[in-house]
Design a protein around this motif. Structure first.
Motif: not given
Length: 131
Positions: A89-98
């Protein structure tokens, strides 16, 4: 998220020192310096599903470490835990993690609301899956 308060860090380290079946947890180190942590664990023994996660000191962001860590966690999950499906899972705002998850072969699976009693400052997470 972070930085953590001392009590949170102490609790994390105490848990990390306990060997648990179905979990691989390790420190992330560069030149003998701890820069983060990484773990993969089985969440469903019957279906061979697991979840992974990692944290990395901000000073080391954007240098390819997250992608390398994700790849190693996938390998550990497959080889040591026998996982068929790995979730993250990741934060929807974290483009780098996505981007890291997508480069690692994960596909976006769903949005999950976060319980209001959670310590998180966000209201939802994106869930990605591999396998």
């Amino acid at each position: 998220m972070g930085p953590n308060i001392l009590a949170e860090t102490e609790a994390f380290l105490a848990d990390a020192m306990i060997s648990r079946p179905g979990r691989v947890m390790t420190a992330v180190m560069v030149e003998a310096k701890v820069i983060g942590s990484a773990a993969i664990w089985r969440t469903d023994d019957a279906q061979l599903v697991g979840e992974m996660g990692y944290t990395l000191n901000q000073d080391y962001w954007g240098q390819g470490f997250a992608t390398e860590i994700a790849g190693l966690l996938i390998q550990l999950g497959r080889e040591r835990l026998g996982l068929r499906r790995i979730e993250e899972t990741c934060d929807p705002e974290n483009a780098a993690s996505i981007r890291v998850l997508e480069k690692s072969g994960f596909a976006r699976d769903q949005r999950r609301p976060i319980a209001s009693q959670s310590n998180s400052r966000r209201s939802e997470s994106l869930m990605f899956a591999l396998g």
